[in-house]
Design an enzyme around this catalytic site. Structure first.
Site, PDB file in Angstrom:
ATOM      1  N   ASN A  71      40.692  41.125  34.882  1.00  0.00           N
ATOM      2  CA  ASN A  71      40.639  39.656  34.951  1.00  0.00           C
ATOM      3  C   ASN A  71      39.207  39.156  34.844  1.00  0.00           C
ATOM      4  OD1 ASN A  71      43.318  38.227  35.362  1.00  0.00           O
ATOM      5  ND2 ASN A  71      43.516  39.980  36.744  1.00  0.00           N
TER       6      ASN A  71
ATOM      7  N   MET B  15      40.197  43.002  47.141  1.00  0.00           N
ATOM      8  CA  MET B  15      41.227  43.559  48.029  1.00  0.00           C
ATOM      9  C   MET B  15      40.909  43.451  49.521  1.00  0.00           C
ATOM     10  SD  MET B  15      43.479  44.313  45.853  1.00  0.00           S
ATOM     11  CE  MET B  15      44.675  45.290  46.747  1.00  0.00           C
ATOM     12  N   ARG B  16      40.055  42.530  49.903  1.00  0.00           N
ATOM     13  CA  ARG B  16      39.817  42.306  51.338  1.00  0.00           C
ATOM     14  C   ARG B  16      40.383  40.952  51.730  1.00  0.00           C
ATOM     15  NH1 ARG B  16      38.906  46.985  53.334  1.00  0.00           N
ATOM     16  NH2 ARG B  16      38.237  45.982  55.254  1.00  0.00           N
TER      17      ARG B  16
ATOM     18  N   GLU C  38      46.443  31.903  55.035  1.00  0.00           N
ATOM     19  CA  GLU C  38      47.579  32.806  54.920  1.00  0.00           C
ATOM     20  C   GLU C  38      47.456  33.587  53.609  1.00  0.00           C
ATOM     21  OE1 GLU C  38      52.327  32.150  55.025  1.00  0.00           O
ATOM     22  OE2 GLU C  38      51.070  30.398  55.362  1.00  0.00           O
TER      23      GLU C  38
ATOM     24  N   HIS D 295      47.294  36.111  41.563  1.00  0.00           N
ATOM     25  CA  HIS D 295      48.271  36.995  42.206  1.00  0.00           C
ATOM     26  C   HIS D 295      49.395  37.306  41.214  1.00  0.00           C
ATOM     27  CE1 HIS D 295      50.626  38.785  45.414  1.00  0.00           C
ATOM     28  NE2 HIS D 295      51.656  38.106  44.969  1.00  0.00           N
TER      29      HIS D 295
ATOM     30  N   ALA E 191      49.455  38.126  30.738  1.00  0.00           N
ATOM     31  CA  ALA E 191      49.593  36.705  31.101  1.00  0.00           C
ATOM     32  C   ALA E 191      48.484  36.285  32.071  1.00  0.00           C
ATOM     33  CB  ALA E 191      50.974  36.455  31.710  1.00  0.00           C
ATOM     34  N   GLU E 192      48.140  37.174  32.989  1.00  0.00           N
ATOM     35  CA  GLU E 192      47.042  36.870  33.931  1.00  0.00           C
ATOM     36  C   GLU E 192      45.770  36.539  33.166  1.00  0.00           C
ATOM     37  OE1 GLU E 192      46.398  39.626  37.179  1.00  0.00           O
ATOM     38  OE2 GLU E 192      48.481  40.264  37.113  1.00  0.00           O
TER      39      GLU E 192
ATOM     40  N   ARG F  94      34.232  42.409  60.364  1.00  0.00           N
ATOM     41  CA  ARG F  94      34.554  41.552  59.232  1.00  0.00           C
ATOM     42  C   ARG F  94      33.651  40.331  59.207  1.00  0.00           C
ATOM     43  NH1 ARG F  94      40.509  39.191  57.749  1.00  0.00           N
ATOM     44  NH2 ARG F  94      40.211  37.846  59.543  1.00  0.00           N
TER      45      ARG F  94
HETATM   46  C1  GRF Z   1      45.654  41.868  39.209  1.00  0.00           C
HETATM   47  O1  GRF Z   1      46.998  42.217  38.984  1.00  0.00           O
HETATM   48  C2  GRF Z   1      45.570  40.647  40.083  1.00  0.00           C
HETATM   49  O2  GRF Z   1      46.607  39.743  39.892  1.00  0.00           O
HETATM   50  C3  GRF Z   1      45.656  41.244  41.465  1.00  0.00           C
HETATM   51  O3  GRF Z   1      44.935  42.442  41.392  1.00  0.00           O
HETATM   52  C4  GRF Z   1      44.921  42.911  40.045  1.00  0.00           C
HETATM   53  C5  GRF Z   1      43.488  43.053  39.657  1.00  0.00           C
HETATM   54  O4  GRF Z   1      43.343  43.641  38.391  1.00  0.00           O
HETATM   55  N1  GRF Z   1      45.154  40.316  42.456  1.00  0.00           N
HETATM   56  P1  GRF Z   1      41.917  43.615  37.658  1.00  0.00           P
HETATM   57  O5  GRF Z   1      40.930  44.277  38.617  1.00  0.00           O
HETATM   58  O6  GRF Z   1      41.571  42.198  37.367  1.00  0.00           O
HETATM   59  O7  GRF Z   1      42.106  44.437  36.414  1.00  0.00           O
END
Ligand code: GRF
Length: 217
Positions: free
Chosen positions: A16, A92-93, A145, A111, A175-176, A67
């Site tokens: 992304n 991822m945090r 949340e 997401h 799509a992302e 944190r």
């Molecule tokens: C993607 O599927 C995004 O929607 C999710 O984590 C993944 C990250 O992929 N939050 P990348 O690191 O952008 O390839």
């Protein structure tokens, strides 16, 4: 007009991030990525950023005793770069309430589901198990949340009968890579407003299409 200054936070692959870098490189795109920050020292996305000539730094969560201290360092790195908007791209945090409050409506996430359905991890496997006909992805403003907050852009992705979590993830990822740059452009153009926790997009055409998913399309 000045381009919106963006920080992108990653933890891994960074596909992304790559889509955002490519979008920002197009002439006239209203945003620029000024820094990429990873909490994982080995994130492949760091290489992508550096290859594109973007400053890339590591704020390693495991190097901090709490944190709160990790987030203080993160916030400092974002502010020092002069970012006006923060994009989470596979970061991822979980971020605390204080961080989300400080960056309210200036912090967005992508997401891999049609929120508010399927928050959390392993969305593709869970969607296949649930038998949904459409998967999808969502760019949204971050609230405290997890995977919640006003929705900016979504894309629906058909689920096929023979999908595995991997094939569905791959189709969803394509799509992302379209909706994240779109959401960023809309924000940078100043067209996105949050009204009572619902996003209004100035000048957006009303949606008209009804799409049936015959599963085997
Ligand atoms: C993607 O599927 C995004 O929607 C999710 O984590 C993944 C990250 O992929 N939050 P990348 O690191 O952008 O390839």
């Amino acid at each position: 007009m000045a381009r919106l200054k963006v920080a992108v936070l990653i933890s891994g692959r960074g596909s992304n991030l790559a889509a955002l870098i490519e979008a920002c490189a197009a002439p006239g795109f209203p945003a620029e990525i000024i820094t990429v920050i990873s909490n994982e020292p080995d994130a492949y996305g760091l290489k992508r950023a550096r290859a594109a000539g973007i400053a890339a730094t590591i704020v390693n969560h495991s190097a901090f005793p709490s944190r709160a201290e990790f987030e203080a360092a993160l916030g400092e790195a974002i502010r020092a770069a002069g970012a006006e908007l923060v994009c989470l791209a596979g970061f991822m945090r979980l971020l605390s309430e204080g961080f989300a409050r400080e960056w309210r409506d200036r912090l967005i996430n992508i997401h891999p589901s049609l929120l508010p359905a399927f928050r959390g991890l392993n969305t593709h496997a869970r969607m296949i198990e649930a038998g949904v006909r459409f998967a999808g992805c969502t760019v949204h403003f971050v609230r405290t949340e997890m995977d919640a907050g006003p929705i900016i852009v979504q894309a629906a992705v058909p689920v096929r009968q023979d999908d595995t979590p991997e094939t569905l993830a791959e189709r969803t990822l394509a799509a992302e890579h379209r909706i994240y740059p779109l959401a960023l452009r809309l924000i940078a153009e100043g067209r996105v407003r949050v009204v009572h926790e619902v996003v209004h997009i100035d000048g957006a055409a009303p949606a008209e299409a009804v799409v049936l998913n015959p599963l085997e399309a």
